[in-house]
Design a protein around this motif. Structure first.
Motif, PDB file in Angstrom:
ATOM      1  N   GLU A 276      -7.950   2.444   4.350  1.00  0.00           N
ATOM      2  CA  GLU A 276      -7.488   2.898   2.978  1.00  0.00           C
ATOM      3  C   GLU A 276      -8.334   4.079   2.719  1.00  0.00           C
ATOM      4  O   GLU A 276      -7.786   5.120   2.086  1.00  0.00           O
ATOM      5  CB  GLU A 276      -7.816   1.718   1.770  1.00  0.00           C
ATOM      6  N   GLY A 277      -9.607   4.244   3.151  1.00  0.00           N
ATOM      7  CA  GLY A 277     -10.498   5.346   2.896  1.00  0.00           C
ATOM      8  C   GLY A 277      -9.893   6.562   3.594  1.00  0.00           C
ATOM      9  O   GLY A 277      -9.603   7.537   3.049  1.00  0.00           O
ATOM     10  N   LYS A 279      -6.596   7.130   4.624  1.00  0.00           N
ATOM     11  CA  LYS A 279      -5.398   7.370   4.039  1.00  0.00           C
ATOM     12  C   LYS A 279      -5.643   8.133   2.755  1.00  0.00           C
ATOM     13  O   LYS A 279      -5.026   8.978   2.347  1.00  0.00           O
ATOM     14  CB  LYS A 279      -4.864   6.077   3.561  1.00  0.00           C
ATOM     15  N   ALA A 280      -6.655   7.585   1.874  1.00  0.00           N
ATOM     16  CA  ALA A 280      -7.217   8.429   0.777  1.00  0.00           C
ATOM     17  C   ALA A 280      -7.458   9.786   0.998  1.00  0.00           C
ATOM     18  O   ALA A 280      -7.370  10.599  -0.013  1.00  0.00           O
ATOM     19  CB  ALA A 280      -8.373   7.639  -0.087  1.00  0.00           C
ATOM     20  N   ARG A 391     -13.067   7.370   4.617  1.00  0.00           N
ATOM     21  CA  ARG A 391     -12.670   8.739   3.979  1.00  0.00           C
ATOM     22  C   ARG A 391     -13.645   9.639   4.600  1.00  0.00           C
ATOM     23  O   ARG A 391     -12.941  10.602   4.965  1.00  0.00           O
ATOM     24  CB  ARG A 391     -13.113   8.483   2.453  1.00  0.00           C
TER      25      ARG A 391
END
Ligand code: FEO
Length: 414
Positions: A276-277, A279-280, A391
């Motif tokens: 998720e990081g 992709k963010a 991220r």
């Protein structure tokens, strides 16, 4: 499948292996073929043989054209078993034939067979064999991909018999690129080429570039490339040359591949906030669980992507065995120009993540440190840490990726 004429007087006489699914550890879901070629000229010349289990197939194809006893020359471009291990069958039928081979090839062949009664001509780049109306010129290609390797070029037909290079592990009734693409698609062929390159030729990108430059400098006109595996390039052989150059130049997609394994799902759980990081930060992610994925598939995905993250639990103070095996295999393929990082869970002492970074260092890969380690099971704070790691790793990947020529990142159309 019978012989197929690929150029006037030159025939594919190989064998199709529809069922092989493990090629010395490399998964081959589409089987493969062992291609060899017969030149029917004043002197009958066989270029390469096939894997020994398939010797009867090539002999049947040859017999359909000529009595094998009439073979006067046998060219051995490469001594790996899938191409030369039927030589004893051929020489039993054509005992006076002369074998054309590199010095290193001869040395290797002597280790597999009693060659004392066979006649040889040791060749090097530029040497030729005249078969009557055709001239075969030899081009040594050491370490593409074995020390003995060479290619054979038939001048009159502008035909390059390229041994393993430009091949693909595909079993098909189609013999040519245009036939295969009509039956399936360009992307299916492209996928097979890239899979083959990643798992066999990845370590030799510099040599690939140098050899293609040499071929161009020699001014060889090529209108067909006939490899020893898969389909023959007749529609536009320059496209496969360009595709190889792009791959050798380490083009890659802006993407992070997470390769992980897990004992009790803790390391697996970490992949979610990390993903998720990433992709963010605007970077695509591919997640691969080892033990559920063939190693050669994971290798290809890593090679196609600019960055990789390795997730490994600690087991007995070291990396999880599947990850250790994978990184050792990857090191042998000498990946370059890829960013790396690691994460994982541990129960008491830890150690796996540190070992993963030591592997990256051995490979000479640029790494984002430190990685993330979690005790037993990731809680909410750990998840935040994982997200942030993902991220930041993605942001570094974007910067890292800018250093390379990515005008066609990883998208090389045959
Ligand atoms: Fe297809 Fe290097 O053998």
């Amino acid at each position: 499948m019978g012989a197929v004429e690929i150029k006037p007087g030159i025939y594919w006489v190989g064998a199709i292996d529809w069922s092989v699914r493990d090629f010395h550890g490399y998964v081959t879901p589409n089987g493969t073929s062992y291609n060899n070629y017969l030149v029917l000229d004043k002197q009958v010349t066989l270029v390469d043989t096939v894997k020994h289990d398939f010797s009867e197939y090539t002999l049947e194809n040859i017999r359909g054209l000529v009595d094998p006893a009439k073979i006067e020359n046998v060219v051995i471009n490469h001594i790996e078993n899938d191409h030369m291990s039927s030589i004893d069958r051929i020489m039993a039928l054509a005992p006076t034939a002369t074998i054309y081979i590199t010095a290193r090839g001869k040395k290797g062949l002597d280790r597999f067979f009693d060659t004392s009664k066979w006649q040889f001509r040791i060749v090097k780049t530029g040497d030729t064999l005249n078969t009557g109306t055709k001239t075969v010129t030899f081009l040594e290609t050491p370490m593409l991909h074995w020390p003995d390797s060479m290619m054979s070029y038939v001048q009159e037909d502008k035909l390059l018999i390229s041994q393993d290079a430009f091949g693909q592990h595909l079993a098909s009734s189609a013999r040519f690129d245009d036939e295969y693409c009509d039956q399936y698609s360009v992307s299916a062929l492209e996928h097979a080429v890239r899979d083959y390159y990643a798992n066999i030729l990845m370590p030799f990108g510099t040599l690939v570039k140098a050899k293609i430059a040499e071929v161009r400098k020699l001014g060889l006109q090529i209108d067909m490339i006939a490899p020893d595996h898969g389909i023959i390039w007749r529609k536009d052989p320059n496209k496969i040359l360009q595709m190889y150059l792009d791959m050798a130049n380490d083009k890659a997609d802006l993407r992070v591949v997470i390769v992980y394994d897990t004992m009790w799902h803790s390391t697996e759980h970490m992949t979610i906030p990390i993903m998720e990081g990433i992709k963010a930060a605007g970077v695509e992610v591919d997640v691969i669980k080892l033990r559920a994925t063939p190693m050669s598939t994971a290798i290809k995905r890593i090679w196609e992507s600019r960055a990789m993250l390795v997730g490994t639990p600690t087991l007995n103070n070291i990396m999880f065995p599947s990850i250790a095996e994978f990184l050792t295999h990857l090191r042998g393929l000498r990946p370059k120009n890829r960013l790396a990082g690691a994460f994982g869970s541990f129960g008491w002492g830890g150690g796996a993540v540190k070992e993963a970074y030591a592997e990256f260092k051995k490979m000479g890969l640029e790494a984002v440190e430190p990685g993330v380690e979690v005790l037993y099971r990731p809680g909410p704070e750990d998840e935040k840490k994982c997200f942030e790691f993902g991220r930041q790793f993605a942001e570094r990947t974007i910067e890292f990726h800018k250093q390379f020529n990515n005008d066609q990142p990883g998208k090389c159309k045959p």
